[in-house]
Design a protein around this motif. Structure first.
Motif, short mmCIF file in Angstrom:
data_model
loop_
_atom_site.label_atom_id
_atom_site.label_comp_id
_atom_site.label_asym_id
_atom_site.label_seq_id
_atom_site.Cartn_x
_atom_site.Cartn_y
_atom_site.Cartn_z
N PRO A 66 0.80 -1.23 0.00
CA PRO A 66 0.00 0.00 0.00
C PRO A 66 0.82 1.28 0.00
N ALA A 67 1.88 1.35 0.81
CA ALA A 67 2.66 2.59 0.90
C ALA A 67 3.35 2.90 -0.42
N LEU A 68 3.94 1.89 -1.02
CA LEU A 68 4.64 2.11 -2.28
C LEU A 68 3.65 2.39 -3.40
N ALA A 69 2.46 1.78 -3.34
CA ALA A 69 1.43 2.03 -4.35
C ALA A 69 1.02 3.50 -4.34
N ILE A 70 0.85 4.08 -3.15
CA ILE A 70 0.48 5.48 -3.04
C ILE A 70 1.61 6.39 -3.52
N SER A 71 2.84 5.89 -3.45
CA SER A 71 4.00 6.69 -3.82
C SER A 71 4.37 6.60 -5.29
N LEU A 72 3.65 5.81 -6.06
CA LEU A 72 3.99 5.66 -7.47
C LEU A 72 3.80 6.98 -8.21
N PRO A 73 4.56 7.19 -9.28
CA PRO A 73 4.45 8.47 -10.02
C PRO A 73 3.10 8.63 -10.68
N GLY A 74 2.80 9.88 -11.04
CA GLY A 74 1.54 10.21 -11.67
C GLY A 74 0.96 11.47 -11.07
N GLY A 75 -0.19 11.87 -11.57
CA GLY A 75 -0.82 13.11 -11.14
C GLY A 75 -1.60 12.99 -9.86
N SER A 76 -2.03 11.76 -9.51
CA SER A 76 -2.79 11.52 -8.29
C SER A 76 -3.96 12.49 -8.20
N LEU A 77 -4.15 13.13 -7.04
CA LEU A 77 -5.31 14.00 -6.84
C LEU A 77 -5.27 15.26 -7.71
N THR A 78 -4.11 15.62 -8.24
CA THR A 78 -4.07 16.81 -9.08
C THR A 78 -4.92 16.63 -10.33
N LEU A 79 -5.16 15.38 -10.70
CA LEU A 79 -5.99 15.13 -11.87
C LEU A 79 -7.44 15.52 -11.63
N ALA A 80 -7.80 15.74 -10.36
CA ALA A 80 -9.16 16.17 -10.07
C ALA A 80 -9.48 17.53 -10.68
N VAL A 81 -8.46 18.36 -10.88
CA VAL A 81 -8.70 19.69 -11.44
C VAL A 81 -8.72 19.68 -12.96
N VAL A 82 -8.30 18.57 -13.57
CA VAL A 82 -8.27 18.51 -15.03
C VAL A 82 -9.67 18.68 -15.61
N ASP A 83 -10.68 18.21 -14.88
CA ASP A 83 -12.05 18.29 -15.38
C ASP A 83 -12.50 19.72 -15.64
N PHE A 84 -12.01 20.68 -14.85
CA PHE A 84 -12.48 22.05 -15.04
C PHE A 84 -11.36 23.00 -15.47
N ALA A 85 -10.24 22.45 -15.92
CA ALA A 85 -9.16 23.27 -16.48
C ALA A 85 -9.48 23.58 -17.94
N SER A 86 -8.86 24.63 -18.45
CA SER A 86 -9.02 24.95 -19.87
C SER A 86 -8.26 23.93 -20.71
N ARG A 87 -8.53 23.91 -21.99
CA ARG A 87 -7.87 22.96 -22.88
C ARG A 87 -6.35 23.14 -22.82
N ALA A 88 -5.90 24.40 -22.86
CA ALA A 88 -4.46 24.67 -22.82
C ALA A 88 -3.86 24.21 -21.49
N GLN A 89 -4.59 24.41 -20.39
CA GLN A 89 -4.09 23.99 -19.08
C GLN A 89 -4.03 22.46 -18.99
N LYS A 90 -5.04 21.78 -19.52
CA LYS A 90 -5.03 20.32 -19.51
C LYS A 90 -3.80 19.79 -20.24
N GLU A 91 -3.58 20.32 -21.43
CA GLU A 91 -2.46 19.83 -22.23
C GLU A 91 -1.12 20.13 -21.55
N ARG A 92 -1.03 21.28 -20.88
CA ARG A 92 0.22 21.61 -20.20
C ARG A 92 0.46 20.67 -19.02
N ILE A 93 -0.59 20.39 -18.25
CA ILE A 93 -0.43 19.50 -17.09
C ILE A 93 -0.11 18.08 -17.53
N LEU A 94 -0.88 17.57 -18.49
CA LEU A 94 -0.70 16.18 -18.90
C LEU A 94 0.61 15.97 -19.64
N ALA A 95 1.13 17.02 -20.28
CA ALA A 95 2.39 16.88 -21.01
C ALA A 95 3.56 16.56 -20.07
#
Length: 407
Positions: A82-111
């Motif tokens: 469990p501890a290492l699983a939570i520590s794996l790379p990725g956006g985690s909770l930051t992806l929660a804001v992708v739903d209401f980000a602008s198209r340019a912001q989405k592409e910048r974050i995901l890039a």
């Protein structure tokens, strides 16, 4: 190596998870010892795919997979460690804001994640003085020419010390409560942003929860999440709450997987026990098998509601809280079994005991979730009832109506 049929079936259906499962399982003890993610965990993996965590990148940014699918993945990861699983790379909770980000912001974050090196994002809401009420925010965003100046502190921010960017929540007007809160995209490094990564947790050591200090940290107008969209900025915090609600069944599933690992290892290593000790192990397995199955169903039900676009706040809170309570009760029971110190997985049980107690404060403390559940149940039991005021007039007053439980 014993493995529950549900986890085994998931790995058979998703062979792409086999290598990451094996790596995380093998590196769990080392990650706990060094308080970090060992380089060995990335051996033989498609790191770019691991970064994306189920997102499609290229052309236009796309949403993550269905929550029900992510619950399956997280249960497999939790069973590995469990501890290492939570520590794996990725956006985690930051992806929660992708739903209401602008198209340019989405592409910048995901890039950020479209690379063959591990990349993390950090999500900064919790503050030292606000406790469990995230809307009592003291981090302030002051408007200035071309952007905002952020000032304040955040604490217990997971993976912040290794992050490529931080989504920082700050208020533009403390008097407006949650309606004054806005999310800001802050790359790392940025002048005025200081991440203290020296604190170590008793459990989930690989996560490395950090303290963040912001002193006149400048964020450009275009890095206010949602800028350039038609969404109401005053609803930013509500949008984020609705989005990160989908993470709770995933966390609950990870907890379910971790608890299943305890039961699997307990059964796997009890061969040398005498009949009395074996009876205690069997009673434990029988006791928690049903509870864990219930926790799994609660997580899957909450995920199904989210995927169907239905109200899921209470279902997600119930799933996360029940899974967390089940995990802590299970590991405490296991640690009190006679002669458990002679079990070959005892060292793992010890560190999981530390880790499991941290589940109670992740994604909202257990008490906050219970309060949310109670408020919703109370709302369902309350209606407007006409009462006389003594003058023959009807006065509509809120009265609690006790609804009898079904037989």
């Amino acid at each position: 190596m014993m493995m529950h049929p549900i986890v085994q079936h998931a790995l058979e259906q998703r062979p792409d998870l086999l290598q990451i499962y094996a790596n995380v399982r093998d590196c769990g003890r080392l990650a706990d010892q060094i308080g970090d993610v060992p380089a060995e965990v990335f051996r033989g993996l498609d790191v770019a795919a691991l970064n994306r965590n189920g997102m499609a990148i290229g052309g236009s940014a796309q949403a993550i997979r269905k929550v029900a699918d992510l619950c399956v993945v997280n249960e497999v990861y939790g069973h590995a460690d469990p501890a290492l699983a939570i520590s794996l790379p990725g956006g985690s909770l930051t992806l929660a804001v992708v739903d209401f980000a602008s198209r340019a912001q989405k592409e910048r974050i995901l890039a950020f994640f479209d690379t063959d090196r591990p990349v993390w994002g950090a999500f900064a809401v919790t503050e030292p003085a606000s406790g469990t009420d995230a809307t009592r925010m003291n981090t302030v965003a002051t408007k200035t020419s071309g952007g905002y100046l952020l000032n304040g502190e955040k604490c217990f921010i997971g993976n912040a010390g290794r992050s490529a960017y931080v989504i920082v929540f700050a208020t533009v007007d403390p008097r407006r409560g949650q309606f004054g809160i806005r999310p800001f995209f802050v790359p790392v490094p940025t002048p005025g942003l200081v991440i203290d990564d020296q604190e170590r947790m008793l459990g989930l050591r690989a996560v490395r929860a950090s303290r963040i200090t912001l002193r006149d940290c400048f964020v450009a107008d275009e890095d206010l999440i949602g800028a350039g969209t038609q969404l109401d900025p005053a609803r930013s915090f509500a949008y984020a709450q609705a989005s990160w609600n989908s993470m709770r069944p995933c966390l609950g599933s990870l907890i379910v997987g971790a608890t299943q690992r305890v039961l699997d290892d307990l059964a796997d290593g009890a061969d040398g026990y005498d009949p009395t000790q074996c009876a205690g192990v069997k009673a434990t397995l029988d006791m928690y098998a049903g509870r864990l199955y219930s926790a799994r169903l609660l997580c899957r039900r909450a995920a199904a509601l989210i995927d169907a676009g239905q109200a899921s706040l209470v279902a997600s809170s119930i799933a996360k809280t029940y899974a967390s309570d089940c995990a802590r009760a299970c590991i405490e029971h296991v640690m009190n079994l006679p002669s458990i110190a002679t079990h070959p997985a005892f060292d793992d049980f010890v560190r999981w005991r530390r880790d499991f107690h941290a589940f109670n404060i992740m994604e909202g403390t257990g008490d906050i979730h219970r309060l949310m559940i109670a408020r919703e149940k109370n709302r369902q039991r309350t209606t407007l009832v006409p009462l006389g005021n003594g003058n023959g007039d009807a006065v509509h007053t809120l009265q609690e109506i006790r609804i009898p439980s079904p037989a």
